[in-house]
Design a protein around this motif. Sequence first.
Motif, short mmCIF file in Angstrom:
data_model
loop_
_atom_site.label_atom_id
_atom_site.label_comp_id
_atom_site.label_asym_id
_atom_site.label_seq_id
_atom_site.Cartn_x
_atom_site.Cartn_y
_atom_site.Cartn_z
N TYR A 27 0.80 -1.22 0.00
CA TYR A 27 0.00 0.00 0.00
C TYR A 27 0.84 1.28 0.00
O TYR A 27 0.45 2.29 -0.58
N TRP A 48 0.37 5.55 -5.36
CA TRP A 48 0.47 7.00 -5.55
C TRP A 48 1.73 7.57 -4.89
O TRP A 48 1.76 8.73 -4.49
N ARG A 60 -4.87 4.29 0.84
CA ARG A 60 -4.17 3.89 -0.37
C ARG A 60 -4.46 2.40 -0.52
O ARG A 60 -3.96 1.57 0.24
N HIS A 96 -6.58 10.16 -6.94
CA HIS A 96 -6.21 9.74 -5.59
C HIS A 96 -7.07 10.49 -4.56
O HIS A 96 -7.61 11.56 -4.84
#
Length: 98
Positions: free
Chosen positions: A31, A35, A55, A88
């Motif tokens: 994780y 991003w 995430r 995101h």
Amino acid sequence: MSKGTVSIWNGEQGWGVIESADTPGGCWAFYSHIWADALPELKPGHSRMIRGGYRELFVGETVDFTWEITQQDGYSYRAISVTPQREHPQWTIEDTPG
């Protein structure tokens, strides 16, 4: 950068597998690498708190990712940056000197 599809995601443990022709047998992902390129660079000696969204990946989701060759939980490849093809979460980022 490679393109792949998430085949496994364990949200409780924060890891999964991305399938791609570039990474035969699957690419392990964690994780903290999701991003990763969207975050500002962390200054030496500082720590970071990120709030306001998880995430995570979703099985069947298409992602762009970079990877390295290694042995990680039975996989020969490990993702070092994963970018899902969606926006995101809106984060609050707090950097503090260590």
